[in-house]
Design a protein around this motif. Structure first.
Motif, mmCIF file in Angstrom:
data_model
loop_
_atom_site.group_PDB
_atom_site.id
_atom_site.type_symbol
_atom_site.label_atom_id
_atom_site.label_comp_id
_atom_site.label_asym_id
_atom_site.label_seq_id
_atom_site.Cartn_x
_atom_site.Cartn_y
_atom_site.Cartn_z
ATOM 1 N N ILE A 187 85.058 63.586 -62.746
ATOM 2 C CA ILE A 187 84.402 65.093 -63.319
ATOM 3 C C ILE A 187 83.151 64.927 -63.550
ATOM 4 O O ILE A 187 82.343 66.362 -63.073
ATOM 5 N N LYS A 188 82.354 64.069 -63.760
ATOM 6 C CA LYS A 188 81.076 64.155 -63.866
ATOM 7 C C LYS A 188 80.257 64.478 -62.652
ATOM 8 O O LYS A 188 79.284 65.306 -62.626
ATOM 9 N N LYS A 189 80.785 63.484 -61.514
ATOM 10 C CA LYS A 189 80.155 63.655 -60.560
ATOM 11 C C LYS A 189 80.336 65.108 -59.442
ATOM 12 O O LYS A 189 79.315 65.684 -58.940
ATOM 13 N N ILE A 190 81.597 65.545 -59.805
ATOM 14 C CA ILE A 190 81.858 66.899 -59.213
ATOM 15 C C ILE A 190 80.990 67.974 -60.187
ATOM 16 O O ILE A 190 80.262 68.748 -59.363
ATOM 17 N N LEU A 191 80.760 67.869 -61.363
ATOM 18 C CA LEU A 191 80.143 69.108 -61.914
ATOM 19 C C LEU A 191 78.477 68.729 -61.606
ATOM 20 O O LEU A 191 77.728 69.782 -61.800
ATOM 21 N N ALA A 192 78.168 67.739 -61.661
ATOM 22 C CA ALA A 192 76.673 67.286 -61.064
ATOM 23 C C ALA A 192 76.345 67.923 -59.789
ATOM 24 O O ALA A 192 75.175 68.434 -59.711
ATOM 25 N N LYS A 193 77.432 68.397 -59.065
ATOM 26 C CA LYS A 193 77.282 68.821 -57.671
ATOM 27 C C LYS A 193 77.645 70.546 -57.654
ATOM 28 O O LYS A 193 76.982 71.238 -57.325
ATOM 29 N N TYR A 194 78.498 70.867 -58.644
ATOM 30 C CA TYR A 194 78.997 72.266 -58.589
ATOM 31 C C TYR A 194 78.930 72.982 -59.973
ATOM 32 O O TYR A 194 79.194 73.945 -60.292
ATOM 33 N N GLY A 195 78.280 72.191 -60.984
ATOM 34 C CA GLY A 195 78.536 72.633 -62.364
ATOM 35 C C GLY A 195 77.749 73.657 -63.120
ATOM 36 O O GLY A 195 77.503 73.702 -64.302
ATOM 37 N N ASP A 196 76.838 74.442 -62.437
ATOM 38 C CA ASP A 196 76.399 75.616 -63.042
ATOM 39 C C ASP A 196 76.231 76.676 -62.085
ATOM 40 O O ASP A 196 76.630 76.653 -60.904
ATOM 41 N N LEU A 197 75.889 77.763 -62.602
ATOM 42 C CA LEU A 197 75.929 79.130 -61.818
ATOM 43 C C LEU A 197 75.215 79.020 -60.575
ATOM 44 O O LEU A 197 75.666 79.222 -59.369
ATOM 45 N N SER A 198 74.052 78.498 -60.591
ATOM 46 C CA SER A 198 73.262 78.381 -59.268
ATOM 47 C C SER A 198 74.023 77.668 -58.277
ATOM 48 O O SER A 198 74.038 77.770 -56.827
ATOM 49 N N LYS A 199 74.507 76.536 -58.663
ATOM 50 C CA LYS A 199 75.081 75.484 -57.806
ATOM 51 C C LYS A 199 76.539 75.822 -57.312
ATOM 52 O O LYS A 199 76.824 76.006 -56.038
ATOM 53 N N LEU A 200 77.368 76.781 -58.039
ATOM 54 C CA LEU A 200 78.323 77.519 -57.645
ATOM 55 C C LEU A 200 77.947 78.824 -56.786
ATOM 56 O O LEU A 200 78.726 78.717 -55.557
ATOM 57 N N GLU A 201 77.305 79.131 -56.781
ATOM 58 C CA GLU A 201 76.550 80.280 -55.682
ATOM 59 C C GLU A 201 76.072 79.661 -54.563
ATOM 60 O O GLU A 201 76.545 79.970 -53.392
ATOM 61 N N LYS A 202 75.327 78.669 -54.669
ATOM 62 C CA LYS A 202 75.057 77.780 -53.324
ATOM 63 C C LYS A 202 76.228 77.186 -52.479
ATOM 64 O O LYS A 202 76.366 77.372 -51.223
ATOM 65 N N GLU A 203 77.136 76.649 -53.276
ATOM 66 C CA GLU A 203 78.211 75.912 -52.473
ATOM 67 C C GLU A 203 79.378 76.997 -52.337
ATOM 68 O O GLU A 203 80.065 76.582 -51.131
ATOM 69 N N PHE A 204 79.529 78.055 -52.927
ATOM 70 C CA PHE A 204 80.908 78.801 -52.820
ATOM 71 C C PHE A 204 80.773 80.202 -52.501
ATOM 72 O O PHE A 204 81.637 80.994 -52.259
ATOM 73 N N ASN A 205 79.593 80.695 -52.329
ATOM 74 C CA ASN A 205 79.074 82.036 -51.920
ATOM 75 C C ASN A 205 79.891 82.549 -50.582
ATOM 76 O O ASN A 205 80.130 83.705 -50.569
ATOM 77 N N PHE A 206 80.327 81.636 -49.665
ATOM 78 C CA PHE A 206 81.103 82.097 -48.492
ATOM 79 C C PHE A 206 82.559 82.425 -48.662
ATOM 80 O O PHE A 206 83.066 83.174 -47.851
ATOM 81 N N LEU A 207 82.906 82.323 -49.987
ATOM 82 C CA LEU A 207 84.282 82.687 -50.314
ATOM 83 C C LEU A 207 84.277 84.039 -51.073
ATOM 84 O O LEU A 207 85.492 84.540 -51.404
ATOM 85 N N LYS A 208 83.162 84.686 -51.351
ATOM 86 C CA LYS A 208 83.098 85.910 -52.223
ATOM 87 C C LYS A 208 84.063 86.931 -51.508
ATOM 88 O O LYS A 208 84.489 87.981 -52.203
ATOM 89 N N ASP A 209 84.046 86.942 -50.254
ATOM 90 C CA ASP A 209 84.700 88.290 -49.648
ATOM 91 C C ASP A 209 86.013 88.184 -49.208
ATOM 92 O O ASP A 209 86.587 89.044 -48.640
#
Length: 520
Positions: A187-209
């Motif tokens: 869980i810590k490892k995943i949150l280190a990569k994806y665990g704040d808004l800027s990281k979510l935007e960077k990793e998942f923005n291709f899903l928005k539409d």
């Protein structure tokens, strides 16, 4: 896959000068076997794999070995990872694959071939994937890869960056137990990569539409998909369908150009999930792979891939990989809900903060004494799990964990379905494990609990608040709807493990099962 597990059916299989090992399934083996019997060949085993050895030996009688292997590839139908030895080539191994994983590596004086990097990662962490259609020829310290025209190909080198120490038990009773205890670090490892808004935007923005999502998976990954469907529909207002891959690959789908197909697999090699991915790609639908193994087939063939970062998982029954998949898809849901204004930034950040501070809650669940439950369950023949909405998804996983390693018959039902027939199986002291975490439908689930209690059931509740009519409680210290499913599955994993341990079962290697299902 064919014949009982005994020495006669065990690999390797030999015929003449040819010896092979095979992972996969040969779909046209019966016709091939009949033809070879007519030629006077005899068979020792019941397997489809021995047919490969006999057929290659027959082809080799009239040809050189490389040409015979190329002809073999054209004849075989199904999936295979094949490693071949020949008495005339004592210093070489030959390897080919179709729809089954096969990796190669070499150093100055050795060469390796295996279905999983963990087989040789402690000796060589730089490996390549044999591409379909290619032939790999292994010698001491040298590997040559040829394409179907016998032209030599340059290998793409991949580096294994995992910790090989993770494949040691480290004092735990089983790998499964160890992997449950590793969930906190995952869980810590995943949150280190994806665990704040800027990281979510960077990793998942291709899903928005994306307009609509089809979720395709098997086994525990399918249960994660069921949870994702409930989350993404409720919180992000995105229509989602969840499908069993072995059914999806043979049915019509209704995806359009703005839709997304999500394929979930720990290994990235699950045969039915991979076949479904290839079917969808033929329709030019956007695809996303949610996988754990870097460089796996689903990872390479999906348009986009998100790695779940669970690290090596050795036990056949998945635990930390399930939690990793569930957390990853929860984070995707949070991001899409935020981008669609169905949750506020304040709520998003509050949930992320809670996720980053789960250590104490997880430790509490890990260190509880569940023996009063497992001592009772070990002697039962039938156990039922019930829940509604996302609780139902976790019930599915809890039931699967128990049955696959303890061999106790268990079933999971959407709680409201019990009265449509299954309640007839409830008798005095039948265990019913009920998940009651979702606020909006807790009262409805309680009505179903009262129904089974009236028939004599012994009810164990997994909940974040006390209710009447319950015989035994597992309290979950949380009230956040995004986090409750992640915490709720942990005691179910422990209960399954400890029940199987009390029964003396082989926890890491349950009978009839494989870690990566590479056949249909």
């Amino acid at each position: 896959t064919h014949g009982i597990p005994d020495k006669r059916n065990a690999h390797p299989h030999s015929s003449g000068k040819i010896t092979i090992v095979h992972n996969g399934i040969i779909e046209n083996y019966e016709g091939l076997k009949a033809s070879l019997l007519n030629k006077g060949y005899n068979f020792i085993s019941d397997t489809d794999s021995e047919v490969v050895a006999v057929l290659l030996n027959d082809l080799y009688q009239n040809d050189d070995l490389v040409s015979a292997i190329l002809k073999l590839k054209d004849i075989l139908k199904g999936s295979y990872a094949l490693v071949i030895m020949c008495e005339d080539y004592k210093d070489k191994l030959f390897a080919i694959r179709k729809d089954s994983p096969l990796l190669i590596a070499n150093d100055d004086d050795s060469s390796y071939v295996a279905s999983d990097i963990l087989a040789f990662a402690n000796r060589n962490s730089h490996y390549s994937i044999i591409e379909e259609g290619d032939l790999a020829i292994l010698e001491s310290g040298k590997i040559t890869v040829l394409d179907s025209t016998l032209k030599q190909k340059k290998r793409k080198i991949i580096t294994f960056d995992g910790d090989i120490n993770l494949v040691q038990k480290g004092g735990f009773f089983s790998f499964m137990q160890k992997e449950i205890w590793e969930e906190k670090d995952v869980i810590k490892k995943i949150l280190a990569k994806y665990g704040d808004l800027s990281k979510l935007e960077k990793e998942f923005n291709f899903l928005k539409d994306c307009r609509k999502i089809d979720i395709i998976a098997c086994g525990s990954a399918y249960h994660v998909g069921v949870a994702f469907k409930y989350l993404i529909e409720e919180f992000a207002n995105i229509e989602a369908n969840v499908e069993i891959a072995s059914e999806y690959r043979y049915k019509k789908n209704f995806l359009g150009k703005d839709d997304l197909a999500v394929f979930i697999s720990q290994s990235g090699e699950t045969a039915d999930t991979l076949a479904s991915l290839r079917k969808v790609k033929e329709q030019n639908i956007k695809t996303l792979g949610i996988v754990n193994v870097v460089g796996s087939s689903i990872a390479r063939e999906s348009d986009k891939v998100i790695y779940t970062l669970a690290g090596p998982e050795i036990a056949v029954a998945t635990t930390k990989a399930f939690v990793a998949q569930l957390l990853t898809l929860t984070l995707i849901t949070l991001y899409l809900a935020y981008t669609r204004n169905t949750i506020t930034e304040e709520y998003l950040n509050k949930t992320l903060l809670e996720l980053n501070n789960l250590d104490e809650k997880i430790d509490e669940l890990l260190n509880r004494d569940y023996s009063n439950i497992t001592d009772m369950l070990k002697n039962k023949d039938n156990i039922f799990f019930i829940g509604r909405n996302i609780d139902y998804a976790i019930a599915l996983e809890g039931s699967l964990k128990l049955k696959e390693i303890s061999y106790i018959h268990s079933e999971a039902y959407a709680a409201g379905e019990l009265k449509h027939g299954t309640i007839s199986l409830i008798e005095e002291n039948t265990p019913v494990i009920a998940l009651i975490t979702k606020d909006s439908i807790k009262d409805k689930t309680m009505n179903n609990i009262k129904e089974v209690k009236a028939r004599g059931a012994y009810v164990i509740a997994i909940s974040n608040e006390l209710k009447e009519q319950i015989d035994n409680y597992i309290m979950i210290p949380c009230d956040n709807e995004f986090i409750l499913p992640i915490l709720s599955v942990i005691p179910l994993q422990i209960i399954a493990h400890d029940t199987a341990r009390l029964k003396g079962c082989d926890i890491d290697k349950p009978r009839n099962l494989a870690k990566s299902v590479t056949v249909e």
